[in-house]
Design a protein around this motif. Structure first.
Motif, PDB file in Angstrom:
ATOM      1  N   ALA A   9      25.845  -6.564  26.692  1.00  0.00           N
ATOM      2  CA  ALA A   9      26.776  -5.451  26.449  1.00  0.00           C
ATOM      3  C   ALA A   9      27.080  -4.675  27.713  1.00  0.00           C
ATOM      4  CB  ALA A   9      26.206  -4.519  25.383  1.00  0.00           C
ATOM      5  N   ILE A  10      26.062  -4.424  28.535  1.00  0.00           N
ATOM      6  CA  ILE A  10      26.306  -3.604  29.726  1.00  0.00           C
ATOM      7  C   ILE A  10      26.750  -4.427  30.932  1.00  0.00           C
ATOM      8  CG2 ILE A  10      24.783  -1.770  28.962  1.00  0.00           C
ATOM      9  CD1 ILE A  10      22.702  -2.791  30.989  1.00  0.00           C
ATOM     10  N   ALA A  11      26.856  -5.744  30.758  1.00  0.00           N
ATOM     11  CA  ALA A  11      27.300  -6.591  31.870  1.00  0.00           C
ATOM     12  C   ALA A  11      28.764  -6.347  32.207  1.00  0.00           C
ATOM     13  CB  ALA A  11      27.078  -8.060  31.532  1.00  0.00           C
ATOM     14  N   GLU A  12      29.528  -5.870  31.267  1.00  0.00           N
ATOM     15  CA  GLU A  12      30.965  -5.677  31.464  1.00  0.00           C
ATOM     16  C   GLU A  12      31.205  -4.257  32.026  1.00  0.00           C
ATOM     17  OE1 GLU A  12      34.974  -5.754  31.468  1.00  0.00           O
ATOM     18  OE2 GLU A  12      33.904  -4.173  30.432  1.00  0.00           O
ATOM     19  N   PRO A  13      31.926  -4.146  33.164  1.00  0.00           N
ATOM     20  CA  PRO A  13      32.104  -2.841  33.807  1.00  0.00           C
ATOM     21  C   PRO A  13      32.749  -1.762  32.930  1.00  0.00           C
ATOM     22  CG  PRO A  13      32.821  -4.599  35.271  1.00  0.00           C
ATOM     23  CD  PRO A  13      32.497  -5.243  33.951  1.00  0.00           C
ATOM     24  N   THR A  14      33.718  -2.143  32.121  1.00  0.00           N
ATOM     25  CA  THR A  14      34.378  -1.137  31.266  1.00  0.00           C
ATOM     26  C   THR A  14      33.365  -0.501  30.320  1.00  0.00           C
ATOM     27  OG1 THR A  14      36.463  -2.340  31.389  1.00  0.00           O
ATOM     28  CG2 THR A  14      36.225  -0.776  29.580  1.00  0.00           C
ATOM     29  N   ARG A  15      32.467  -1.303  29.800  1.00  0.00           N
ATOM     30  CA  ARG A  15      31.452  -0.769  28.864  1.00  0.00           C
ATOM     31  C   ARG A  15      30.501   0.179  29.577  1.00  0.00           C
ATOM     32  NH1 ARG A  15      30.428  -6.639  26.957  1.00  0.00           N
ATOM     33  NH2 ARG A  15      32.503  -7.039  26.154  1.00  0.00           N
ATOM     34  N   ARG A  16      30.171  -0.155  30.818  1.00  0.00           N
ATOM     35  CA  ARG A  16      29.298   0.762  31.574  1.00  0.00           C
ATOM     36  C   ARG A  16      30.017   2.079  31.832  1.00  0.00           C
ATOM     37  NH1 ARG A  16      28.204  -4.019  34.476  1.00  0.00           N
ATOM     38  NH2 ARG A  16      29.406  -3.248  36.256  1.00  0.00           N
ATOM     39  N   HIS A  47      35.581  -3.077  23.147  1.00  0.00           N
ATOM     40  CA  HIS A  47      34.413  -2.705  23.968  1.00  0.00           C
ATOM     41  C   HIS A  47      33.498  -1.759  23.180  1.00  0.00           C
ATOM     42  CE1 HIS A  47      35.583  -4.755  27.585  1.00  0.00           C
ATOM     43  NE2 HIS A  47      36.758  -4.136  27.618  1.00  0.00           N
ATOM     44  N   LEU A  48      34.089  -0.834  22.464  1.00  0.00           N
ATOM     45  CA  LEU A  48      33.284   0.093  21.658  1.00  0.00           C
ATOM     46  C   LEU A  48      32.535  -0.660  20.556  1.00  0.00           C
ATOM     47  CD1 LEU A  48      35.777   3.089  21.458  1.00  0.00           C
ATOM     48  CD2 LEU A  48      33.558   3.077  22.637  1.00  0.00           C
ATOM     49  N   LYS A  49      33.181  -1.654  20.007  1.00  0.00           N
ATOM     50  CA  LYS A  49      32.535  -2.472  18.981  1.00  0.00           C
ATOM     51  C   LYS A  49      31.306  -3.178  19.552  1.00  0.00           C
ATOM     52  CE  LYS A  49      33.277  -6.397  15.922  1.00  0.00           C
ATOM     53  NZ  LYS A  49      34.122  -7.521  15.601  1.00  0.00           N
ATOM     54  N   VAL A  50      31.453  -3.738  20.741  1.00  0.00           N
ATOM     55  CA  VAL A  50      30.317  -4.413  21.385  1.00  0.00           C
ATOM     56  C   VAL A  50      29.186  -3.415  21.619  1.00  0.00           C
ATOM     57  CG1 VAL A  50      29.552  -5.564  23.510  1.00  0.00           C
ATOM     58  CG2 VAL A  50      31.716  -6.225  22.439  1.00  0.00           C
ATOM     59  N   LEU A  51      29.530  -2.226  22.092  1.00  0.00           N
ATOM     60  CA  LEU A  51      28.504  -1.206  22.345  1.00  0.00           C
ATOM     61  C   LEU A  51      27.822  -0.772  21.040  1.00  0.00           C
ATOM     62  CD1 LEU A  51      30.347   0.914  25.053  1.00  0.00           C
ATOM     63  CD2 LEU A  51      28.395  -0.629  25.407  1.00  0.00           C
ATOM     64  N   ARG A  52      28.592  -0.713  19.961  1.00  0.00           N
ATOM     65  CA  ARG A  52      27.996  -0.372  18.649  1.00  0.00           C
ATOM     66  C   ARG A  52      27.055  -1.482  18.194  1.00  0.00           C
ATOM     67  NH1 ARG A  52      33.263   0.690  17.051  1.00  0.00           N
ATOM     68  NH2 ARG A  52      33.196  -1.137  15.678  1.00  0.00           N
ATOM     69  N   GLU A  53      27.502  -2.738  18.337  1.00  0.00           N
ATOM     70  CA  GLU A  53      26.675  -3.871  17.912  1.00  0.00           C
ATOM     71  C   GLU A  53      25.390  -3.977  18.719  1.00  0.00           C
ATOM     72  OE1 GLU A  53      30.221  -6.729  16.150  1.00  0.00           O
ATOM     73  OE2 GLU A  53      29.179  -7.322  17.974  1.00  0.00           O
ATOM     74  N   ALA A  54      25.441  -3.528  19.967  1.00  0.00           N
ATOM     75  CA  ALA A  54      24.235  -3.523  20.798  1.00  0.00           C
ATOM     76  C   ALA A  54      23.395  -2.276  20.530  1.00  0.00           C
ATOM     77  CB  ALA A  54      24.618  -3.584  22.277  1.00  0.00           C
ATOM     78  N   ASN A  55      23.878  -1.444  19.644  1.00  0.00           N
ATOM     79  CA  ASN A  55      23.184  -0.213  19.256  1.00  0.00           C
ATOM     80  C   ASN A  55      23.096   0.787  20.413  1.00  0.00           C
ATOM     81  OD1 ASN A  55      22.008   1.324  17.238  1.00  0.00           O
ATOM     82  ND2 ASN A  55      19.940   0.692  17.772  1.00  0.00           N
ATOM     83  N   LEU A  56      23.989   0.637  21.385  1.00  0.00           N
ATOM     84  CA  LEU A  56      23.984   1.551  22.527  1.00  0.00           C
ATOM     85  C   LEU A  56      24.742   2.832  22.235  1.00  0.00           C
ATOM     86  CD1 LEU A  56      24.514  -1.097  25.313  1.00  0.00           C
ATOM     87  CD2 LEU A  56      22.482   0.329  24.986  1.00  0.00           C
ATOM     88  N   VAL A  57      25.688   2.773  21.317  1.00  0.00           N
ATOM     89  CA  VAL A  57      26.427   3.965  20.904  1.00  0.00           C
ATOM     90  C   VAL A  57      26.410   4.050  19.388  1.00  0.00           C
ATOM     91  CG1 VAL A  57      27.959   3.948  22.918  1.00  0.00           C
ATOM     92  CG2 VAL A  57      28.690   2.833  20.811  1.00  0.00           C
ATOM     93  N   ARG A  58      26.623   5.243  18.947  1.00  0.00           N
ATOM     94  CA  ARG A  58      26.763   5.477  17.511  1.00  0.00           C
ATOM     95  C   ARG A  58      28.096   6.161  17.281  1.00  0.00           C
ATOM     96  NH1 ARG A  58      20.638   7.433  16.214  1.00  0.00           N
ATOM     97  NH2 ARG A  58      19.757   5.347  16.283  1.00  0.00           N
ATOM     98  N   VAL A  59      28.561   6.059  16.077  1.00  0.00           N
ATOM     99  CA  VAL A  59      29.854   6.660  15.756  1.00  0.00           C
ATOM    100  C   VAL A  59      29.730   7.404  14.434  1.00  0.00           C
ATOM    101  CG1 VAL A  59      30.694   4.564  14.608  1.00  0.00           C
ATOM    102  CG2 VAL A  59      32.330   6.188  15.555  1.00  0.00           C
ATOM    103  N   GLU A  60      30.403   8.518  14.380  1.00  0.00           N
ATOM    104  CA  GLU A  60      30.484   9.246  13.116  1.00  0.00           C
ATOM    105  C   GLU A  60      31.945   9.557  12.837  1.00  0.00           C
ATOM    106  OE1 GLU A  60      27.925  12.496  14.337  1.00  0.00           O
ATOM    107  OE2 GLU A  60      29.667  13.836  14.387  1.00  0.00           O
ATOM    108  N   LYS A  61      32.286   9.504  11.554  1.00  0.00           N
ATOM    109  CA  LYS A  61      33.666   9.770  11.153  1.00  0.00           C
ATOM    110  C   LYS A  61      33.814  11.251  10.855  1.00  0.00           C
ATOM    111  CE  LYS A  61      35.878   6.366   8.786  1.00  0.00           C
ATOM    112  NZ  LYS A  61      36.140   5.557   7.577  1.00  0.00           N
ATOM    113  N   ARG A  62      34.846  11.857  11.421  1.00  0.00           N
ATOM    114  CA  ARG A  62      35.201  13.236  11.106  1.00  0.00           C
ATOM    115  C   ARG A  62      36.694  13.226  10.776  1.00  0.00           C
ATOM    116  NH1 ARG A  62      32.724  16.716  16.031  1.00  0.00           N
ATOM    117  NH2 ARG A  62      30.573  16.055  15.779  1.00  0.00           N
ATOM    118  N   ALA A  63      36.990  13.313   9.527  1.00  0.00           N
ATOM    119  CA  ALA A  63      38.376  13.221   9.055  1.00  0.00           C
ATOM    120  C   ALA A  63      38.983  11.919   9.586  1.00  0.00           C
ATOM    121  CB  ALA A  63      39.179  14.435   9.467  1.00  0.00           C
ATOM    122  N   GLN A  64      40.038  12.022  10.404  1.00  0.00           N
ATOM    123  CA  GLN A  64      40.703  10.830  10.929  1.00  0.00           C
ATOM    124  C   GLN A  64      40.083  10.352  12.246  1.00  0.00           C
ATOM    125  OE1 GLN A  64      43.037   9.203   9.192  1.00  0.00           O
ATOM    126  NE2 GLN A  64      42.685  10.721   7.578  1.00  0.00           N
TER     127      GLN A  64
END
Length: 114
Positions: A9-16, A47-64
């Motif tokens: 996940a962190i090998a890709e520069p955009t994700r870092r 990229h965000l999906k990859v970071l989520r799958e690697a459990n490096l980021v979390r996401v929460e929904k707030r309205a839209q």
């Protein structure tokens, strides 16, 4: 369960860069993350999906909005691994230094004063 390896996940520069943005700013809406790049929102979304799958980021929904933030636990595990790796390498370099010093004294033995 992580479906994505942390190192992959962190090998890709955009994700870092995304991780650095989140580390600097804390929580960020996905739209603010997208604006930081020339790439299209769908590309950044992948990229965000990859970071989520690697459990490096979390996401929460707030309205839209989807608000992203770092998950510190994988970062601590990564830091722990790097420290252990560096410690092992330091031990090997120290052993090599000692061996080289012994070899050096064999080649250039101390001469006794007359």
């Amino acid at each position: 369960m992580n479906t994505m390896d942390t190192f992959t996940a962190i090998a890709e520069p955009t994700r870092r860069i995304i991780l650095e943005m989140l580390a600097a700013r804390g929580k960020m809406p996905a739209t603010d993350i997208y604006r930081g790049f020339r790439a299209s929102p769908p590309a950044i979304s992948q990229h965000l999906k990859v970071l989520r799958e690697a459990n490096l980021v979390r996401v929460e929904k707030r309205a839209q909005q989807r608000i992203y933030y770092l998950n510190p636990e994988p970062m601590r595990e990564l830091e722990k691994w790097i420290k252990q790796f560096a410690s092992r390498m330091e031990e090997r370099f120290t052993a090599l230094d000692e061996l080289l010093e012994k070899e050096k004294t064999k080649l250039h033995p101390k001469t006794e004063k007359k």
